[in-house]
Enzyme design. Structure first.
Site, PDB file in Angstrom:
ATOM      1  N   PRO A  63       2.191  11.343  12.673  1.00 50.74           N
ATOM      2  CG  PRO A  63       4.269  12.398  12.879  1.00 50.74           C
ATOM      3  CD  PRO A  63       3.571  11.234  12.204  1.00 50.74           C
ATOM      4  CB  CYS A  64      -0.342  16.303  14.955  1.00 56.76           C
ATOM      5  SG  CYS A  64      -1.140  17.885  14.694  1.00 56.76           S
ATOM      6  N   PRO A  65       1.104  17.308  12.096  1.00 53.10           N
ATOM      7  CG  PRO A  65       1.488  19.215  10.734  1.00 53.10           C
ATOM      8  CD  PRO A  65       2.183  18.240  11.693  1.00 53.10           C
TER       9      PRO A  65
END
Length: 96
Positions: free
Chosen positions: A13-15
């Site tokens: 997942p981001c980041p």
């Protein structure tokens, strides 16, 4: 240092794709390539923005499947960039 480093960041997942790219670019020799496979929508904008802003060259950037991309970054300059607090926040990319 290596001439080519491949990061499989699918499912991260981001980041994390951006943070991992920033941390690992220093392992790539000058003029070497960092290849990143990812599926984080926010990284579609954040990784190229970081790479060009840091003076690296994007050799290619392609969609490899539904919500999957591969970017190839050619390292230029010192390589290692500091991770800043704003790197931990992501925004939804603009409609394409």
């Amino acid at each position: 240092m290596v001439k080519e480093l491949h990061l499989d960041l699918l499912g991260e997942p981001c980041p994390y794709p951006l943070l991992t790219a920033k941390q690992r670019i220093g392992e790539v020799a000058p003029s070497g390539r960092l290849i990143i496979d990812f599926d984080c929508n926010q990284a579609v904008e954040s990784i190229p923005r970081w790479a060009t802003g840091a003076g690296h060259v994007i050799d290619s950037f392609e969609k490899t499947g539904p919500a999957r991309w591969r970017i190839v970054i050619r390292r230029q300059g010192k390589g290692t960039e500091a991770i800043r607090p704003e790197d931990y926040s992501c925004t939804i990319p603009a409609e394409r």
